[in-house]
Design an enzyme around this catalytic site. Sequence first.
Site, mmCIF file in Angstrom:
data_model
loop_
_atom_site.group_PDB
_atom_site.id
_atom_site.type_symbol
_atom_site.label_atom_id
_atom_site.label_comp_id
_atom_site.label_asym_id
_atom_site.label_seq_id
_atom_site.Cartn_x
_atom_site.Cartn_y
_atom_site.Cartn_z
ATOM 1 N N GLY E 35 -6.684 14.543 -0.395
ATOM 2 C CA GLY E 35 -6.721 12.863 -0.342
ATOM 3 C C GLY E 35 -5.344 12.599 -1.125
ATOM 4 C CB ALA E 36 -2.724 10.297 -0.243
ATOM 5 C CG ASN E 39 -3.378 15.599 -2.534
ATOM 6 O OD1 ASN E 39 -4.312 16.230 -2.707
ATOM 7 N ND2 ASN E 39 -2.805 15.528 -1.306
ATOM 8 C CE1 TYR E 90 -7.330 16.922 4.430
ATOM 9 C CE2 TYR E 90 -6.143 17.983 6.221
ATOM 10 C CZ TYR E 90 -6.160 17.664 4.967
ATOM 11 O OH TYR E 90 -5.249 18.074 4.044
ATOM 12 N NE ARG E 107 -9.565 8.978 6.135
ATOM 13 C CZ ARG E 107 -8.522 9.105 5.391
ATOM 14 N NH1 ARG E 107 -7.425 9.642 5.638
ATOM 15 N NH2 ARG E 107 -8.702 8.563 3.962
ATOM 16 N NE ARG E 258 13.450 -5.770 -9.710
ATOM 17 C CZ ARG E 258 13.663 -6.621 -8.627
ATOM 18 N NH1 ARG E 258 14.619 -7.402 -8.380
ATOM 19 N NH2 ARG E 258 12.461 -6.843 -7.904
ATOM 20 N N GLY E 260 20.322 -0.523 -10.447
ATOM 21 C CA GLY E 260 20.869 0.658 -10.747
ATOM 22 C C GLY E 260 21.752 1.107 -9.466
ATOM 23 N N GLY E 278 0.496 17.636 1.557
ATOM 24 C CA GLY E 278 0.581 17.068 -0.145
ATOM 25 C C GLY E 278 1.917 17.129 -0.671
ATOM 26 C CG ASP E 281 0.259 13.221 -1.639
ATOM 27 O OD1 ASP E 281 0.542 12.001 -1.526
ATOM 28 O OD2 ASP E 281 -0.728 13.801 -1.022
#
Lengths: 338, 338, 338, 338, 338, 338
Positions: E35-36, E39, E90, E107, E258, E260, E278, E281
């Site tokens: 799972g995003a 991970n 999945y 899912r 920001r 930079g 993954g 992630d």
Amino acid sequence: MKRTIVCWGELLLRLSAPGHERWLQSPRFEVHVGGAEANVAVGLAGFGHPVAMLGAVADNALGAAALGELRRAGVDTSRMRRAPGRMGLYFFEQGALQRPSEVLYDRADSAFARLPATAWDWPGLLAGAGHLHVSGITPALGMESAQAALDAVRTARSLGLGVSVDGNYRPKLWQAWGGDAPGLLRALMAEADGLFVNHRDLGLALGIELDRGEPVASFAAAAEAAFAAFPHLRWMAATTRGAEATQSQSLGAVMIERGGALNVAPPQRLDGIVDRIGGGDAFAAGILHGRSREWSTGEVLAFGLAAGAYKHSQPGDALRASEADIRAWQAGGADVRR
Amino acid sequence: MKRTIVCWGELLLRLSAPGHERWLQSPRFEVHVGGAEANVAVGLAGFGHPVAMLGAVADNALGAAALGELRRAGVDTSRMRRAPGRMGLYFFEQGALQRPSEVLYDRADSAFARLPATAWDWPGLLAGAGHLHVSGITPALGMESAQAALDAVRTARSLGLGVSVDGNYRPKLWQAWGGDAPGLLRALMAEADGLFVNHRDLGLALGIELDRGEPVASFAAAAEAAFAAFPHLRWMAATTRGAEATQSQSLGAVMIERGGALNVAPPQRLDGIVDRIGGGDAFAAGILHGRSREWSTGEVLAFGLAAGAYKHSQPGDALRASEADIRAWQAGGADVRR
Amino acid sequence: MKRTIVCWGELLLRLSAPGHERWLQSPRFEVHVGGAEANVAVGLAGFGHPVAMLGAVADNALGAAALGELRRAGVDTSRMRRAPGRMGLYFFEQGALQRPSEVLYDRADSAFARLPATAWDWPGLLAGAGHLHVSGITPALGMESAQAALDAVRTARSLGLGVSVDGNYRPKLWQAWGGDAPGLLRALMAEADGLFVNHRDLGLALGIELDRGEPVASFAAAAEAAFAAFPHLRWMAATTRGAEATQSQSLGAVMIERGGALNVAPPQRLDGIVDRIGGGDAFAAGILHGRSREWSTGEVLAFGLAAGAYKHSQPGDALRASEADIRAWQAGGADVRR
Amino acid sequence: MKRTIVCWGELLLRLSAPGHERWLQSPRFEVHVGGAEANVAVGLAGFGHPVAMLGAVADNALGAAALGELRRAGVDTSRMRRAPGRMGLYFFEQGALQRPSEVLYDRADSAFARLPATAWDWPGLLAGAGHLHVSGITPALGMESAQAALDAVRTARSLGLGVSVDGNYRPKLWQAWGGDAPGLLRALMAEADGLFVNHRDLGLALGIELDRGEPVASFAAAAEAAFAAFPHLRWMAATTRGAEATQSQSLGAVMIERGGALNVAPPQRLDGIVDRIGGGDAFAAGILHGRSREWSTGEVLAFGLAAGAYKHSQPGDALRASEADIRAWQAGGADVRR
Amino acid sequence: MKRTIVCWGELLLRLSAPGHERWLQSPRFEVHVGGAEANVAVGLAGFGHPVAMLGAVADNALGAAALGELRRAGVDTSRMRRAPGRMGLYFFEQGALQRPSEVLYDRADSAFARLPATAWDWPGLLAGAGHLHVSGITPALGMESAQAALDAVRTARSLGLGVSVDGNYRPKLWQAWGGDAPGLLRALMAEADGLFVNHRDLGLALGIELDRGEPVASFAAAAEAAFAAFPHLRWMAATTRGAEATQSQSLGAVMIERGGALNVAPPQRLDGIVDRIGGGDAFAAGILHGRSREWSTGEVLAFGLAAGAYKHSQPGDALRASEADIRAWQAGGADVRR
Amino acid sequence: MKRTIVCWGELLLRLSAPGHERWLQSPRFEVHVGGAEANVAVGLAGFGHPVAMLGAVADNALGAAALGELRRAGVDTSRMRRAPGRMGLYFFEQGALQRPSEVLYDRADSAFARLPATAWDWPGLLAGAGHLHVSGITPALGMESAQAALDAVRTARSLGLGVSVDGNYRPKLWQAWGGDAPGLLRALMAEADGLFVNHRDLGLALGIELDRGEPVASFAAAAEAAFAAFPHLRWMAATTRGAEATQSQSLGAVMIERGGALNVAPPQRLDGIVDRIGGGDAFAAGILHGRSREWSTGEVLAFGLAAGAYKHSQPGDALRASEADIRAWQAGGADVRR
């Protein structure tokens, strides 16, 4: 309605050492069902064709299991015989780097090879079919198999089927019974309207030297000789392979139609090959599929090469892919598909 | 110094479906190396004897691997030949409940079976050995093997070795070439000082009916006939098996020395059998071991039965146990040993 | 709020041969994480208790992996140390029939065993806990471990925690360093309010013979002696095992509270055992769980026996079951639950 | 010519934890393809019948693979649909001793269940068939499936096919959508000439209490009620199961023809069960096979029971056996077949 | 004291065909938990952070096992819910050469997705945390999940937590319920102080075209737009991937703070990828770790890229590596470490 | 008659995580038997030499199994001791990309290392041998092992055997007991007529800096110093390795005979390495084999390099190849051999 494609030849069980191990380094074999013609049948079934396998398996549980694997892949096995004898086997060891993969055949005296030529009812077996595919391995199995092969292609031609022949010259098999390889292969090829052969196979059959020092020129020379020798022949195709390492090779292909220009699909790199067995058979399936779609020769060749290359990404003897899978390969881009 | 025990016979590769699956239900085989005589050899090596295997394997990587497995078990393979041809195979499927296990032989035309009787230099092969063990499977393989078996036991006898013969009558093998099973087995048994046979094997060899309706009485009748027919014979032993279910059987044994009383080891229950193959060979190894220790016949028989039963607790064809392991089995008590 | 149960002891990696194979018969080990006290911890976590493991693992990847397995089972590992040295190992071979399973310890000089008694901050480690469980294996590891064990139980008692001790007398470990097993075990038991011991362990600790020829009477004698010797002791429990065969055993149990009657749970048959390791630890977890629920002694004992028996149906060292799972076992009826 | 038997129902993928492990104890699942009606189809194909599966799978690679498994077993899948949605799954954990096996369904919203009743062209699907087999699981999936089930059996009856219905009452599925289980099951059964039901299923359908305290008497009462309620009904059969332990159960069976006597096949012990799933479906296949052979009811029942019991010796959902295999089981004697 | 990082999102079980096989080519699946957001949590735990997963799993054994896997990796699961419904799954097939890997989602209707937005007690769930990480997958699951995502980030911001959002635009999920992807993603991003997005995700959210023909320039344009649109935003990072083949790809990365300069980590070759899932992630975990260490942006980016690349060398969904492991990767030199 | 080559050193069991997993990511280990000297022994046996292993294993089942593995490979183990203590182990994790493989040693206090120097009867152990091979790992195990190593090479030299020494400097082992690595290695090397060392090992032994900035020049400098320091030395060889990635490396080699020119075999690419462990030992076996054949130094070096490279294509610690296999590697061309 699409007519059935029939493939005739021997089914084999492949027993592979796991991973890159030597045989029996650990006490397991992985099993696949294969055979040059069966691989073409499975490939064509994956492309959506009605396909039937012709041949014979041992009348035991292994033979039944081999038929089951073909059915699983969508191939009709209702015309297959179950005959006394043993299943042909081959043992396989997957190499790596410059260590080649090895094949150890144990197929002598199989149920298929023991059948007499008269065992095959060709008109019945070919009924309703549109195309017959055979290979040069079958006549190499013995005189009865050789005679049966000639009977098959001649009957097919007489019934108006398309006929394709894959050269697949295997010297060890011919030497085992002293068969007249050139004569028999030539007679087989003479009935084909399509040939999967390179200059070596064809040079052997015709008794002439066709090596021009480089694969494409040699194929061109071979094609010229083939169209001259075989009046029924309409097209000819072959792969060109560079085998720098077991998992890192290149695969190209060439194809020509009678009267047409030579089509050359340049070699593509295959780095990280999973299983090279059956690459040529997948190529044949791709070419036959493309021709059935009536694509241009260049399109047919590109598709056939992609099919042959795709097989290298899959374990097992036969290509298991749809036309869409091959198209995606051709389109390139190998990131995860979600 | 203890003299080497030699065992002569064919090595086979066993290809087993995993668990209780049907063949090719899942695409794997587990591999073991076996053979009736090799199993005895491995069993004896486990008991600490110097043991050498005699025979031949295919001159390919599978043959070499089979030799390696014997060496791993402590058996000397330096007298083994590597000959042209194929390895004998058998496929195995493990049953359960009342579904029996199944063996599918694929051993015809093996490197071993193809060797002529003249290929074996018996005086050389038997040099330095104290005992030869053979089985009735080998003469069943064909006339050359049968002649070689007779040459082997006769040379062994003439050189003063002990000779044991395991009956192992396999009708299918004899029928395949129409061999004179009774005559050849009788000739083989005539050279033995020890026999592993029951009344069925012996009745066949002598051409008489020995069934007395119950195993022990039948064995007694068989022993009486055997001691009469075979002047060299000094002892005879057999297991008695009850096979109520594939994993739930009983195993007993009987043994007699010439001039001695019948020894009966009553059947013991074997509930939860792991692998029944090679149980009889383990029994033979146990008996030969016990006799080499000059135990009483009753002790020999009890040890032999325990060895045969112990094999049922192990996967593979051959017993892998020490004398201490068998002693612990006999002592009973199966809780974890820490 | 429920207070944490803490278990202190060594974590071990178990390396098992597959199936019923001998070690290295095929080149694989299956790995489980175990240890007498850790098994109790995992069992209690499965019953829903907050549980923390105390102890030390090697400061390498194997130690980290062992901690991960405990966390996976729901055990808090935040109080565990990572110390120099090696992980304790044990090799396991699963027997069958009358062939016993075998354990080969390779745990000498482990990171846990090398820690000095002063390494353990008992007041800190026990903070917030309601109960401490230890076993007689730990003092057997060496003088430092023995001292640490005494420090642990004494601190626990002084802080008002419940204390349970599992006898687990292992002569080989004690002999390796010549420790005073009776004295140290007696001192350990003296701090417990609950003991998992049978008459053998207790007889050793007290230096008296408690065998009354039969397990229940012997346990009764042991309990009488224990309540006399150990004023803090409130209850005592033990399993009674009959090991007819490796996969076919019987398991009963006995328990008594100070001043109460003896409770006897008669042996139940366990035919078709999957893995017997950890059965006693699962029993201990079941008893501790039942006591925390304040069930009657008979109910506690029945639940503990069911938990111990249930473990025999699962691979691995520790019980992985909920209270509902154990209840279903007790209710009987083993058809598929859908 | 033998007419095709058609089975209609949902195909499921079964994901099993290895050995006796808890789900995800190790990170693997073994996969089988099953489903109550598909199991009957595979069983009948093993007995040599032409069998076609009706139904729908997800139009993705898993659905295609499930079809392939049926074809491998010899079942015609050419009438199967591929529809949008997901494949129904179920997770399986194999128990041991008194720990029951567990099934966790994950089949809601499958491609099959989402199809409307109008999606099925019954006259076309049943063309050329001689018999239709359905089960009470299908109407439990929702109103559309229930309507389709009624359409199926009514069309089959009107076309002159034999119709068999397996009760298979699953309360959880009915409760999920609040379906009128009694009414729908009664309507389904009313079209059958053969029923696989016990007194519980039938009592539910008819709204009467049929329990007579013991399975055989209860079945007799159920049969009497069924023949009264369902004028088309010609026969009825059921298994009787005793589940003392997960791997040790007993299986008997009862069967009756309209106007005939009750046939009772007494329970046989099954000690050492490999996989109990699909036992009832194998029984159904055996009964349908026996009836197609026009054996006596007693012979049919004995064969059906043997088929159902045989399934317990094999991993997977469906029986994979020939008539000869079942005959060998009935004959008894479980020693190795060579 | 370091404050806990919390990740909120759905846990999935991944079922992978072995090796490079097609789904069900052999009947096994290997299982990973992913799972995003999970991970990222596992990756951060490997770097030594206190990490807690927020979310919900099915209230069944699979959900419990998924939690166990997270705990094994060191992630706190005490704030996870167990809710009615199914686990999201999945299926995964590993490609090779130009054959892409394939993901088949199953899912829909998961326990997580079915929870109403009101089910989440954000102040309680975020108590004691220092940072919240979410992804654009969660709002794609449905309106309730979308609302919950907005509630989460808004509550986090209001409580002073850092907030990072990974774009992860998945069109198929949004289309399934017709959600307003641009509006919801824009609202989500507006609360973040850090974004893992490329020009495609950001362009979608802002409704503008940001493709500048080349990844770095496009990212620069996207960053300019993002800093203008989202006043809270402080930094933004993304990977750049080239996928020539499934096992042979390149990975680079870009990051900007920001105010930079743009930091560009040029693509590195990844030849011989083990598992690409993954990778993004792991990159996110590396960036969040580096930022927590207050390294320079260039150092953070280099570390993040190395973490993302390192994941490609490991099977499974989540990075399992320590900071030292990533440092060794960055230092180069891949010979065996002893 | 060819004289036996003897190798003396410790046997280790290697426990490998499957595939590219982290240790215990899944609960299995694959097992190989290895050890620097045993690997040379196995390699030489594969080339057809009579080879005997000298050393000691634990007197338990693991030690016995390790001996069995050597015998399987054709190595004589009859001179091996079985001694009290434990087997040395090492854990192995296979990296990928720039993630290095990792070795975790667990070999302290092994049965081998605990033996006193006086335990070895060198004249008896070396009887009949023609060559002794040892490595610098053995003296690193402790003072007794170091003394035994010196005794071994001195006795061998005095008996006229050839002596080869592989440097194999392992700082961690030396530091564990504070041994005088330079002095002991120098004394060991002084007895050799052949050395497998690079400039680092030799520089350490001689206490001089030999790095010339590039491997070939450094080796040349080392050789010059070695021939000066060690009057018995006749030849010296080493590999040169470039480790860009775990599966993608390059391997070259250099060799020189006293008084001869430097032979350089340029690095060859090894892309797709299966297992790099034992590459140096396979190189040593190849060099020793080539020298025994009395090939030119260039031929010897080329063969040695090919043998070392070939090992990278095989799983396990030791080379398993024939001379013909290595020749085929050298000839190039890696397509399937049928």
